[in-house]
Each structure stands twice: as C-alpha cells, then as structure tokens.
Design a protein around this motif. Structure first.
Motif, PDB file in Angstrom:
ATOM      1  N   SER A 110       0.808  -1.222   0.000  1.00 54.72           N
ATOM      2  CA  SER A 110       0.000   0.000   0.000  1.00 54.72           C
ATOM      3  C   SER A 110       0.845   1.278   0.000  1.00 54.72           C
ATOM      4  CB  SER A 110      -0.968  -0.011   1.194  1.00 54.72           C
ATOM      5  OG  SER A 110      -0.247  -0.084   2.393  1.00 54.72           O
ATOM      6  N   LEU A 111       2.189   1.148  -0.005  1.00 58.72           N
ATOM      7  CA  LEU A 111       3.040   2.352  -0.065  1.00 58.72           C
ATOM      8  C   LEU A 111       3.741   2.424  -1.413  1.00 58.72           C
ATOM      9  CD1 LEU A 111       4.829   2.148   3.431  1.00 58.72           C
ATOM     10  CD2 LEU A 111       2.794   3.487   2.851  1.00 58.72           C
ATOM     11  N   ASN A 112       3.740   3.599  -2.015  1.00 60.46           N
ATOM     12  CA  ASN A 112       4.401   3.783  -3.311  1.00 60.46           C
ATOM     13  C   ASN A 112       5.921   3.611  -3.152  1.00 60.46           C
ATOM     14  OD1 ASN A 112       5.524   4.735  -5.679  1.00 60.46           O
ATOM     15  ND2 ASN A 112       4.005   6.365  -5.928  1.00 60.46           N
ATOM     16  N   ARG A 114       8.290   4.266  -5.074  1.00 57.32           N
ATOM     17  CA  ARG A 114       9.133   5.286  -5.707  1.00 57.32           C
ATOM     18  C   ARG A 114       9.159   6.608  -4.940  1.00 57.32           C
ATOM     19  NH1 ARG A 114       7.437   2.254  -9.921  1.00 57.32           N
ATOM     20  NH2 ARG A 114       5.415   3.299  -9.999  1.00 57.32           N
ATOM     21  N   ARG A 115       8.422   6.660  -3.854  1.00 60.46           N
ATOM     22  CA  ARG A 115       8.439   7.891  -3.057  1.00 60.46           C
ATOM     23  C   ARG A 115       9.092   7.635  -1.708  1.00 60.46           C
ATOM     24  NH1 ARG A 115       4.655  11.792  -5.088  1.00 60.46           N
ATOM     25  NH2 ARG A 115       3.184  10.808  -6.504  1.00 60.46           N
ATOM     26  N   ILE A 120       5.596  10.530   0.618  1.00 60.68           N
ATOM     27  CA  ILE A 120       4.311   9.825   0.758  1.00 60.68           C
ATOM     28  C   ILE A 120       3.371  10.647   1.653  1.00 60.68           C
ATOM     29  CG2 ILE A 120       3.227   7.795   1.867  1.00 60.68           C
ATOM     30  CD1 ILE A 120       5.704   6.166   0.850  1.00 60.68           C
ATOM     31  N   GLN A 123       2.243  13.934  -0.011  1.00 59.72           N
ATOM     32  CA  GLN A 123       1.169  13.740  -0.998  1.00 59.72           C
ATOM     33  C   GLN A 123      -0.206  13.738  -0.296  1.00 59.72           C
ATOM     34  OE1 GLN A 123       0.803   9.880  -2.792  1.00 59.72           O
ATOM     35  NE2 GLN A 123       0.135  10.745  -4.747  1.00 59.72           N
ATOM     36  N   TYR A 160      13.252   5.242   1.524  1.00 59.17           N
ATOM     37  CA  TYR A 160      12.228   4.618   0.677  1.00 59.17           C
ATOM     38  C   TYR A 160      11.652   3.419   1.439  1.00 59.17           C
ATOM     39  CZ  TYR A 160      13.674   7.516  -3.194  1.00 59.17           C
ATOM     40  OH  TYR A 160      13.929   8.604  -3.993  1.00 59.17           O
TER      41      TYR A 160
END
Ligand SMILES: Nc1ncnc2c1ncn2[C@@H]1O[C@H](COP(=O)(O)OP(=O)(O)O)[C@@H](O)[C@H]1O
Ligand code: SF4
Ligand SMILES: [Mg+2]
Length: 337
Positions: A110-112, A114-115, A120, A123, A160
C-alpha cells in the motif's frame, strides 16, 4: 444516530455476482450471488474501538471496505458523524475520506515504492489541502513521524519503503492516516503480515490513536487475542452476519453464541486458573454462500442445534444490556457460562 456515535451502519449488504458457466447462462436459472456481507448493523461511539472477529471468508474485509465505500454496498446505510456516506457523490466522498481512513494488511503493497516516506506523507497533506505553506507541511510531517515512533524524523523521512522493516512500514501506514486526524479508522488485519516481535508495538500505536487523538477504530482480525487487547467491544462474524456483539470482557467471560464459545475455547487462556470448557465445532465453514438462508447459518456445525434452527434464521436479540446474540437458545442456561 446519537450525538456520541462516530459510525452507524444499518442493514449493510454486499453481494457479489457469481460467474456462471455457459450451461447456466443458457438455462433460465437466475443470477447467483456470494452474500459476503448480509444485513449487518452496528454503531461505534466516539473514541472507542470495535473489533470484528471471524474466520477467513466470513466477510470482514468486504465489510471494512464497504464502510469506506472502497467497494459499493449493495444496500444499507452508513452514517459518519451524522453524514449519510452512502448518498455522497464522488467529490463529497473525497472530502469525507479525510474523516474515514483505512490501514491495510500489507504495508508494503500500500506504499508507493518510488516515493520517500516524507514524499508519501506530503502527498496526503496536499491531496487533502491540510497545510498552507511548505514549512507547515514539513512540520506536520515531522510531528507525525515522531508520533508514530519513526524518530529521528529527518532520517526516516528520507528513506524509501523498501529500506524499512515491516513494522516501520506499517508505522508509515499509520502516519499517513494519523496526519489527517480522522474520526474513524478501519484497520484490516494490520499486524498479520508483521513479525511477531513488532506486532505489539503497532497495536500500542493503534491504542494511542484512540487515547491521545480520540480516533475510533474498527479493528478487523481473525485473531481474538489481539482484538481483546485493543478493543472496547467485539463483534463475532459468521458467514456475512454478526452473530454476537458486546463489551470485550463480556464476550470473553460470558460468550453465549455456540460459535463464539468454540472460538474462545480455541484461544489459549492467559490466566491458567480460569477453567474453560473446550467446545468443538462440527463441520466446516462453507467458502461462499449463494443460497438464501432458511436456517441458522451455524446450523450445520452447531452442537446445540434443535429443530427450529433448521427452519428459521435467528436475529440479534439483546440478552443483557449492550450484549446481543443471534441464537434461538441464547436465553437458556445451558448456553450461559
Ligand atoms: N470481489 C469479489 N468478487 C467475488 N467474491 C468476493 C469478492 N471479494 C470477496 N468475495 C467473497 O466474499 C466472501 C467474503 O470475503 P472477505 O470479505 O474477503 O472475507 P474475510 O476478510 O473475512 O476473509 C468470500 O466468500 C469471498 O470469496
Ligand atoms: S440458533 Fe440453533 S443452530 Fe444456530 S447457533 Fe443457536 S442453537 Fe446453534
Ligand atoms: Mg480479509
């Protein structure tokens, strides 16, 4: 809806259509459905945690997602602080989501990837327009990381997700929710994918959300022991229905529904001086339920079943203040510890 209620769910249903083979399409048989959530009603007062406990496939995840309209309910009403969530359009739902949030089972998925952690959180702050300047965003991010135990915040903010442990990733999942200061959080098996050694820390964090920020939690789990640890009330689910609901200690010390009793007898009792009768469950939980019920759902597995149980479905009845049971025999002495 009483003033102190954060969530009220009335007669919630979610039916999934079942894909049929060609033979059935040609025949005139009517469409069939999996009744994942089948007429569930409950409420959650402000700053209280309600646990939903049941075996895999009983509809917990579907119910949690339907509350937030991440899946559209088939029917029923959902009120959050008096707002009818079921009638909101897309735009209204987006602003409502600030109040109603979800913590997922898999903190990695559930975590991007690439961020960074602070990107995160930034955003989330931007989507919900929580800050009026970059400096304000930075300070919100720092404070929240510290609140969830990811300190020093500057250090964790730069990382990350891949470079975090499972427990730390789930703390980021909590941070993303906490930064919004929601009224209600649905947490679906939030610790089941974590190492045993870090589970208690995440549970403590969920408890702090209630105690320090007054956030109500709907805690979904197959594990009674963790529900007991963090929930004020517990609902026991079986095949899309709530079969028993009440204050946590009452559910533990005086379970009435034969299914609850069987679940509790299967959990190791922390106090060895407490004698618990072991009650086996007959049979197996059907994987999906498409037929209409003309009997108690637990009938095929119940050791206490009598004739009536095979002919009608029992509804939830209050057996003592705030303790509800769906069983025809709930008021009999033999079912009361
Ligand atoms: N998208 C879907 N389409 C069809 N059936 C589904 C879908 N999601 C869940 N189900 C079915 O609904 C029932 C409840 O599933 P779920 O809510 O995941 O239960 P739990 O979280 O308690 O394990 C199961 O029989 C499952 O197979
Ligand atoms: S209603 Fe009957 S079958 Fe259902 S749980 Fe109670 S005793 Fe068992
Ligand atoms: Mg699930």
């Amino acid at each position: 809806m009483t003033k102190s209620e954060v969530l009220r769910v009335e007669n919630l249903k979610k039916y999934f259509p079942v894909k049929k083979g060609l033979a059935t399409l040609i025949s005139s048989r009517k469409m069939e459905y999996v009744r994942a959530v089948d007429d569930v009603s409950f409420s959650v007062p402000g700053g209280k945690n309600l646990g939903f406990v049941g075996e895999s496939g009983c509809g917990k995840t579907t119910m949690g997602r339907a509350i937030l309209r991440l899946v559209e309910p088939t029917s029923g009403k959902i009120y959050c602080e008096g707002t009818d969530v079921t009638s909101l359009n897309k735009k209204q739902l987006k602003s409502q989501r600030r109040k109603m949030q979800m913590i997922f089972q898999d903190p990695h998925g559930s975590l991007n990837p690439r961020r960074t952690v602070s990107e995160i959180l930034r955003q989330t702050v931007r989507i919900h327009e929580l800050a009026s300047s970059k400096a304000e965003e930075d300070s919100m991010i720092k404070d929240t990381l510290e609140e969830v135990g990811l300190a020093p915040a500057e250090e964790f903010g730069k990382r990350y997700p891949i470079l975090l442990s499972g427990g730390q990733r789930q703390r980021v999942g909590v941070a993303r929710v906490l930064i919004l200061r929601p009224k209600l959080v649905v947490a679906d098996e939030p610790i089941s994918m974590l190492d045993v050694s870090v589970r208690i820390g995440v549970l403590e964090l969920l408890l702090r959300m209630r105690d320090e920020f007054g956030i109500s939690l709907v805690y979904i789990t197959h594990d009674l022991a963790t529900a007991r640890y963090i929930c004020d009330r517990i609902a026991i689910m079986y095949l899309g229905k709530v079969v028993e609901i009440g204050p946590t200690e009452v559910i533990y010390s005086k379970p009435i529904h034969p299914y609850t009793r069987a679940l509790i007898s299967a959990v190791p009792v922390p106090d060895p001086t407490v004698k618990m009768e072991e009650i086996p469950i007959k049979g197996y939980v059907p994987v999906s339920v498409t037929d209409a019920f003309s009997s108690c759902r637990f009938y095929p597995r119940c050791l206490y079943a009598e004739e009536k149980c095979g002919k009608e479905e029992p509804s939830l009845v209050e057996v003592e203040p705030d303790h509800y049971v769906a069983c025809f025999r709930a008021k009999e002495r033999s079912l009361r510890a």
